[in-house]
Motif scaffolding. Structure first.
Motif, PDB file in Angstrom:
ATOM      1  N   ASP A 133       0.852  -1.426   0.039  1.00  0.00           N
ATOM      2  CA  ASP A 133       0.121  -0.251   0.202  1.00  0.00           C
ATOM      3  C   ASP A 133       1.028   1.528  -0.209  1.00  0.00           C
ATOM      4  N   MET A 134       0.569   2.382  -0.775  1.00  0.00           N
ATOM      5  CA  MET A 134       1.371   3.324  -0.773  1.00  0.00           C
ATOM      6  C   MET A 134       0.568   4.819  -0.618  1.00  0.00           C
ATOM      7  N   GLY A 135       1.532   5.502  -0.199  1.00  0.00           N
ATOM      8  CA  GLY A 135       0.622   6.939   0.496  1.00  0.00           C
ATOM      9  C   GLY A 135       1.219   7.902   0.379  1.00  0.00           C
ATOM     10  N   TRP A 152      -2.982  -1.813  -2.269  1.00  0.00           N
ATOM     11  CA  TRP A 152      -1.980  -2.348  -3.714  1.00  0.00           C
ATOM     12  C   TRP A 152      -3.720  -3.105  -4.559  1.00  0.00           C
ATOM     13  N   ASN A 153      -4.178  -2.901  -3.947  1.00  0.00           N
ATOM     14  CA  ASN A 153      -5.585  -3.172  -5.280  1.00  0.00           C
ATOM     15  C   ASN A 153      -6.722  -2.131  -5.897  1.00  0.00           C
ATOM     16  N   ASN A 173       3.991   0.381   3.049  1.00  0.00           N
ATOM     17  CA  ASN A 173       3.737  -0.253   4.050  1.00  0.00           C
ATOM     18  C   ASN A 173       2.897  -1.384   3.520  1.00  0.00           C
ATOM     19  N   PRO A 174       3.309  -2.639   4.195  1.00  0.00           N
ATOM     20  CA  PRO A 174       2.012  -3.483   3.406  1.00  0.00           C
ATOM     21  C   PRO A 174       0.729  -3.660   4.005  1.00  0.00           C
TER      22      PRO A 174
END
Length: 121
Positions: A32-34, A52-53, A97-98
């Motif tokens: 996941d990106m931010g 991620w989705n 972060n995952p």
């Protein structure tokens, strides 16, 4: 994961900028990106995230002006910022972060080096 943010600059109020963050490594698609930002004298704050989705989350102050997106083929996440205001002036950081829940609070994030966004009135 190593992150490199770029695309900041000086823009007049009402203008637009697109920030990019390039990630190294083969596992980009599962992170996941931010985007976060930190204004002078203030704490770093969450701006937007994309899972991620493809699911997205935004902080309230974005008010529909910013759009986060990702291109997994290019290992890159973007932040399109429109209708910029002087109060958007800050150093913008990308993060990975995952887990989205940890990403949003900055727990265990991988961080990029930051890119300066300055909005003049």
């Amino acid at each position: 994961v190593q992150l490199q943010a770029y695309g900041g600059g000086l823009v007049q109020a009402g203008g637009s900028l697109r920030l990019s963050c390039a990630a190294s490594g083969d596992a980009f698609s599962i992170y996941d990106m931010g985007w976060f930002r930190q204004a002078p004298g203030k704490e770093r704050e969450f701006v937007a995230a994309i899972e991620w989705n493809g699911n997205r989350a935004y902080e309230d102050f974005v008010e529909g002006r910013f759009t986060i997106s990702r291109d997994n083929a290019k290992n890159t996440v973007y932040l399109q910022m429109n209708s910029l205001k002087p109060e958007d002036t800050a150093v913008y950081y990308c993060a990975a972060n995952p887990l989205l829940s940890e990403l949003r609070v900055g727990a265990g994030n991988y961080w990029g080096q930051g890119t300066q966004v300055t909005v003049s009135s």
